[in-house]
Design an enzyme around this catalytic site. Structure first.
Site, PDB file in Angstrom:
ATOM      1  N   LYS A 204      -9.507  25.859 -40.218  1.00  0.00           N
ATOM      2  CA  LYS A 204      -8.740  27.097 -40.500  1.00  0.00           C
ATOM      3  C   LYS A 204      -8.318  26.973 -42.028  1.00  0.00           C
ATOM      4  O   LYS A 204      -8.327  25.497 -42.632  1.00  0.00           O
ATOM      5  CB  LYS A 204      -7.813  27.423 -39.768  1.00  0.00           C
ATOM      6  CG  LYS A 204      -8.376  28.207 -38.607  1.00  0.00           C
ATOM      7  CD  LYS A 204      -7.180  28.850 -37.887  1.00  0.00           C
ATOM      8  CE  LYS A 204      -7.822  29.940 -36.662  1.00  0.00           C
ATOM      9  NZ  LYS A 204      -6.603  30.621 -36.182  1.00  0.00           N
TER      10      LYS A 204
ATOM     11  N   ARG B 240      -8.636  25.441 -29.156  1.00  0.00           N
ATOM     12  CA  ARG B 240      -9.786  26.124 -29.397  1.00  0.00           C
ATOM     13  C   ARG B 240     -10.444  25.324 -30.590  1.00  0.00           C
ATOM     14  O   ARG B 240      -9.975  25.489 -31.918  1.00  0.00           O
ATOM     15  CB  ARG B 240      -9.458  27.512 -29.716  1.00  0.00           C
ATOM     16  CG  ARG B 240     -10.744  28.354 -29.977  1.00  0.00           C
ATOM     17  CD  ARG B 240     -10.416  30.042 -30.196  1.00  0.00           C
ATOM     18  NE  ARG B 240     -11.535  30.828 -30.536  1.00  0.00           N
ATOM     19  CZ  ARG B 240     -11.876  31.003 -31.656  1.00  0.00           C
ATOM     20  NH1 ARG B 240     -11.555  30.476 -32.558  1.00  0.00           N
ATOM     21  NH2 ARG B 240     -12.868  32.078 -31.846  1.00  0.00           N
TER      22      ARG B 240
END
Length: 286
Positions: free
Chosen positions: A221, A255
């Protein structure tokens, strides 16, 4: 005890959720699993490497071309049905904020609805309750789906995360979602700048202390990229470091894009914590 699909996980059992994007413009793989066969091959590989959950997404999280609910369903529903047929024991999650899409994928065999946009469609939790499937309750800072944060401020970011996610979780259970199938997610990058996401990681133990299983979506991210000043394809090491810290603080579900690497990190942390024996123990015993 976390219960999803046919599986049960005790409190110290880390769980990997593998990302399978059914989008042509995903930020990380640029559509590598948009077509059915590459996507199914990705599922097979992820399961072989230790993923218990497959998370199917039909809409890119960031800004981009508009994707209608009809198109999102077209990308996900048939695929969910095929994964269910080929992998009857795998937990199938669908990353959607839309109740109509949630309804369609539950009919096709999904076990979990991953609501990454913080309950923007209240009907999604009602769908999860009706089908008795799991639900991920995420903090997105009130952001609209597919928008980037701009000058977000919080008096106390973790206090806001707890207020929102616990509130969503309690509402879900009140609607009829099985309590043991509800998770909370701090929503790294969603409605947050990099410092917010770092603080959420640092204080993750406060989420764990609520008693709700905590899911973290850290993989490659922007907060990792900005912290290390690395482009998307060079964020794996930073992601794995953040994964190790999150595991030590008690997060349970991860995840991820890189399943095998994450599995090793989680196993190592679990062994250091005393929750998992070494796979081999020969040193000093011969």
């Amino acid at each position: 005890m976390l219960r999803l699909g046919r599986r049960e996980f005790d409190a110290h059992e880390p769980v990997i959720m593998a990302i399978v994007n059914r989008t042509p413009d995903s930020f990380y793989d640029q559509g590598a699993t948009f077509l059915d066969e590459p996507a199914l091959a990705r599922v097979e590989q992820a399961v072989a490497e230790g993923a218990a959950i497959i998370d199917v997404g039909g809409v890119k999280a960031g800004p981009g071309e508009e994707v209608s609910a009809t198109e999102e369903a077209r990308r996900t529903v048939g695929f969910v049905a095929e994964v269910r047929r080929r992998f009857p024991d795998v937990i199938i999650s669908v990353d959607t904020w839309r109740a109509s899409v949630g309804e369609a994928v539950c009919e096709a065999g999904a076990d979990l609805l991953n609501d990454a946009w913080g309950g923007v469609d209240p009907g999604l939790a009602e769908v999860a309750a009706r089908y008795r499937v799991g639900l991920v309750c995420t903090h997105a800072g009130g952001a609209e789906p597919r928008t980037r944060p701009h000058r977000m401020t919080y008096d106390d970011v973790m206090a806001d995360i707890l207020r929102v996610t616990v509130g969503l979780a309690e509402r879900a259970v009140a609607l009829g979602v099985p309590r043991e199938s509800v998770m909370i997610d701090p929503g790294h990058d969603f409605g947050k700048n990099t410092r917010h996401s770092l603080e959420a990681t640092r204080r993750l133990g406060e989420m764990v202390a609520t008693g709700w299983p905590v899911l973290v979506s850290l993989s490659n991210k922007d907060f990792v990229g900005e912290t290390l000043d690395k482009p998307v394809k060079e964020r794996v090491v930073g992601t794995l470091a953040t994964t190790a810290v999150s595991a030590w603080l008690g997060a349970q579900v991860y995840r991820v894009h890189e399943v095998a690497e994450t599995r090793q990190v989680l196993d190592m942390v679990a062994s250091i914590a005393g929750h998992r024996p070494p796979a081999v123990a020969r040193r000093g015993l011969a």
